[in-house]
Enzyme design. Structure first.
Site, PDB file in Angstrom:
ATOM      1  N   LYS A  61       0.857  -1.187   0.000  1.00 45.29           N
ATOM      2  CA  LYS A  61       0.000   0.000   0.000  1.00 45.29           C
ATOM      3  C   LYS A  61       0.892   1.236   0.000  1.00 45.29           C
ATOM      4  O   LYS A  61       1.986   1.220   0.569  1.00 45.29           O
ATOM      5  CB  LYS A  61      -0.855   0.014   1.279  1.00 45.29           C
ATOM      6  CG  LYS A  61      -2.099   0.833   1.190  1.00 45.29           C
ATOM      7  CD  LYS A  61      -3.266   0.036   0.632  1.00 45.29           C
ATOM      8  CE  LYS A  61      -4.500   0.902   0.477  1.00 45.29           C
ATOM      9  NZ  LYS A  61      -5.652   0.135   0.004  1.00 45.29           N
ATOM     10  N   GLY A 121     -23.988   3.350  -2.490  1.00 50.92           N
ATOM     11  CA  GLY A 121     -23.046   3.968  -3.424  1.00 50.92           C
ATOM     12  C   GLY A 121     -22.769   3.047  -4.590  1.00 50.92           C
ATOM     13  O   GLY A 121     -23.646   2.292  -5.025  1.00 50.92           O
ATOM     14  N   GLY A 170     -25.769   2.040   2.947  1.00 46.33           N
ATOM     15  CA  GLY A 170     -24.938   2.682   1.928  1.00 46.33           C
ATOM     16  C   GLY A 170     -25.277   2.217   0.532  1.00 46.33           C
ATOM     17  O   GLY A 170     -25.095   1.058   0.200  1.00 46.33           O
TER      18      GLY A 170
HETATM   19  P1  NAI Z   1     -19.276   4.970  -2.349  1.00 45.75           P
HETATM   20  O1  NAI Z   1     -18.586   6.144  -1.787  1.00 45.75           O
HETATM   21  O2  NAI Z   1     -19.649   4.953  -3.787  1.00 45.75           O
HETATM   22  O3  NAI Z   1     -20.619   4.658  -1.520  1.00 45.75           O
HETATM   23  C1  NAI Z   1     -20.742   4.808  -0.141  1.00 45.75           C
HETATM   24  C2  NAI Z   1     -22.204   5.158   0.138  1.00 45.75           C
HETATM   25  O4  NAI Z   1     -22.411   5.149   1.536  1.00 45.75           O
HETATM   26  C3  NAI Z   1     -22.607   6.537  -0.372  1.00 45.75           C
HETATM   27  O5  NAI Z   1     -23.847   6.453  -1.053  1.00 45.75           O
HETATM   28  C4  NAI Z   1     -22.723   7.356   0.920  1.00 45.75           C
HETATM   29  O6  NAI Z   1     -23.671   8.408   0.818  1.00 45.75           O
HETATM   30  C5  NAI Z   1     -23.163   6.302   1.901  1.00 45.75           C
HETATM   31  N1  NAI Z   1     -22.919   6.594   3.299  1.00 45.75           N
HETATM   32  C6  NAI Z   1     -21.882   7.274   3.869  1.00 45.75           C
HETATM   33  N2  NAI Z   1     -22.016   7.341   5.205  1.00 45.75           N
HETATM   34  C7  NAI Z   1     -23.150   6.661   5.496  1.00 45.75           C
HETATM   35  C8  NAI Z   1     -23.831   6.361   6.703  1.00 45.75           C
HETATM   36  N3  NAI Z   1     -23.381   6.783   7.899  1.00 45.75           N
HETATM   37  N4  NAI Z   1     -24.957   5.625   6.640  1.00 45.75           N
HETATM   38  C9  NAI Z   1     -25.447   5.217   5.447  1.00 45.75           C
HETATM   39  N5  NAI Z   1     -24.859   5.485   4.267  1.00 45.75           N
HETATM   40  C10 NAI Z   1     -23.720   6.197   4.297  1.00 45.75           C
HETATM   41  O7  NAI Z   1     -18.345   3.710  -1.986  1.00 45.75           O
HETATM   42  P2  NAI Z   1     -18.341   2.281  -2.661  1.00 45.75           P
HETATM   43  O8  NAI Z   1     -17.331   2.246  -3.736  1.00 45.75           O
HETATM   44  O9  NAI Z   1     -19.736   1.857  -2.943  1.00 45.75           O
HETATM   45  O10 NAI Z   1     -17.746   1.388  -1.464  1.00 45.75           O
HETATM   46  C11 NAI Z   1     -18.540   1.065  -0.339  1.00 45.75           C
HETATM   47  C12 NAI Z   1     -17.675   0.365   0.694  1.00 45.75           C
HETATM   48  O11 NAI Z   1     -17.120  -0.818   0.136  1.00 45.75           O
HETATM   49  C13 NAI Z   1     -16.483   1.186   1.204  1.00 45.75           C
HETATM   50  O12 NAI Z   1     -16.248   0.849   2.545  1.00 45.75           O
HETATM   51  C14 NAI Z   1     -15.342   0.687   0.336  1.00 45.75           C
HETATM   52  O13 NAI Z   1     -14.095   0.836   0.995  1.00 45.75           O
HETATM   53  C15 NAI Z   1     -15.695  -0.780   0.206  1.00 45.75           C
HETATM   54  N6  NAI Z   1     -15.139  -1.422  -0.976  1.00 45.75           N
HETATM   55  C16 NAI Z   1     -15.444  -0.964  -2.227  1.00 45.75           C
HETATM   56  C17 NAI Z   1     -14.923  -1.580  -3.353  1.00 45.75           C
HETATM   57  C18 NAI Z   1     -15.295  -1.135  -4.727  1.00 45.75           C
HETATM   58  O14 NAI Z   1     -15.051  -1.889  -5.683  1.00 45.75           O
HETATM   59  N7  NAI Z   1     -15.888   0.031  -4.911  1.00 45.75           N
HETATM   60  C19 NAI Z   1     -14.012  -2.735  -3.234  1.00 45.75           C
HETATM   61  C20 NAI Z   1     -13.802  -3.186  -1.869  1.00 45.75           C
HETATM   62  C21 NAI Z   1     -14.339  -2.524  -0.792  1.00 45.75           C
END
Ligand code: NAI
Length: 341
Positions: A78, A179, A177
């Site tokens: 990392k 996202g 979440g």
């Molecule tokens: P993202 O940033 O696109 O989505 C996160 C979502 O969670 C957003 O819609 C945000 O508004 C919401 N959010 C934030 N705080 C919140 C809360 N307190 N309660 C409810 N919702 C809340 O992130 P993404 O890419 O979808 O990743 C989600 C998780 O998965 C993260 O922890 C990331 O590290 C992990 N992850 C993602 C990968 C990927 O391919 N994108 C791969 C491995 C892990």
């Protein structure tokens, strides 16, 4: 610094300083037994260099475990850049990081992470070829759908083990979440016939899920306590902590978020509470599987099979935990260690 947790388990830790661009970064290479260390580059306004080094060491170790459990031919590493990604980013900063990575001769391959983007990786690429997830190359893309697919089959493995059911039809999944990963997961679960309860700090996202998938909307505070067979954290880390654990009403915790357990001992507490936990770094490996395949220019159709294999890996984790009377978290760690040491 030598006394920091995990420092002595690392093969190499490199401190990078570049006066012209202002770069201050740490590259941590935990293990290269399975292949070059791969892991993203995080940019964060760390309070000091010890905090930054602590994070780099923790994250690089985590990548070794994740990559080994995904069966990938890569080790764990990392990079962290000390700085505010909103105010101090420049192409020169990332080019300087690229130079430092190049000097490692391929022992570390970087990619985007929190605070960095595919465009930043393009600047890294000016000085090194050891970078994955570049912008605009054909066949390259968002890893999130692969992550969501892995989480979906991981939920299938978990409910099969915990509830003895081999389909998602009629089960309720609470998603925290919506996202990149969470929304696609919601779509897949809806298509499989699951009922959804969703929460997000952005109300437009929950509204969209309600309209598209008939999801019930929960408040952000109450989603951990939703009445559902499965709780899928897809937002933040440390969501399982001493105050949230007693509120859980699910039988399975299985979601995409990194570092779901605030502390490792919570894995054991979940076991004692009769809740099956799908270790985060096993279930959320779909993204790194995709990024790794793209870096090595493997055919795109080889990715899906490997992501689907997360289901079998998790089934093995659950069986090992039962057999040995230990938490799934510990079972996964031991299985990973056997694969890389
Ligand atoms: P993202 O940033 O696109 O989505 C996160 C979502 O969670 C957003 O819609 C945000 O508004 C919401 N959010 C934030 N705080 C919140 C809360 N307190 N309660 C409810 N919702 C809340 O992130 P993404 O890419 O979808 O990743 C989600 C998780 O998965 C993260 O922890 C990331 O590290 C992990 N992850 C993602 C990968 C990927 O391919 N994108 C791969 C491995 C892990």
């Amino acid at each position: 610094l030598f006394e920091l947790p995990d420092f002595d388990q690392h093969e190499q830790v490199v401190f990078v300083s570049d006066r012209d661009s202002g770069l201050r970064a740490i590259i941590a290479i935990h293990h290269t037994g399975r292949g070059p260390a791969m892991g993203g580059c995080r940019m964060w306004p760390y309070a000091d260099s010890v905090t930054a080094a602590t994070d780099a060491l923790r994250l690089s170790r985590g990548m070794t475990y994740k990559n080994a459990m995904a069966g990938l031919p890569i080790g764990g590493g990392k990079a962290v850049i000390i700085g505010d990604s909103k105010t101090t980013k420049t192409p020169a900063l990332f080019a300087a990081l690229g130079k430092a990575i190049d000097q490692l001769g391929g022992r570390y391959i970087t990619a985007e992470d929190v605070g960095t983007s595919p465009a930043d990786m393009q600047s890294v690429h000016q000085r090194t070829r050891f970078v994955a997830g570049l912008e605009g190359e054909p066949g390259r893309g968002d890893p999130s759908p692969a992550t969501a697919l892995g989480v979906r089959v991981g939920i299938e493995a978990a409910v099969q083990h915990q509830l003895g059911v081999d389909r998602l039809q009629g089960l309720t999944v609470a998603i925290q979440g919506l996202g990149h990963v969470g929304f696609d997961l919601a779509r897949q679960l809806h298509e499989a016939g699951a009922r959804l309860i969703v929460a997000d700090i952005d109300p437009s996202r929950t509204q969209r899920a309600a309209e598209a998938f008939g999801a019930r909307i929960s408040s952000v505070d109450d989603i951990v306590a939703a009445e559902a067979e499965v709780f899928a954290p897809c937002a933040l880390g440390a969501v399982i902590n001493p105050s949230s654990l007693p509120r859980l009403r699910c039988q399975v915790v299985a979601g995409a978020a990194n570092n779901q357990l605030a502390t490792d001992d919570l894995g054991e507490q979940l076991r004692e509470a009769g809740i099956l936990y799908a270790p985060d770094y096993v279930i959320n490996a779909g993204g790194i599987i995709k990024v790794c395949a793209e870096y090595y220019r493997e055919p795109a159709d080889s990715v899906e099979g490997r992501v689907l294999a997360i289901k079998q890996t998790l089934a093995e984790v659950f069986a090992t935990a039962d057999r040995e009377g230990i938490s799934t978290r510990l079972a996964a760690d031991r299985m990973a260690e056997a694969r890389f040491s």
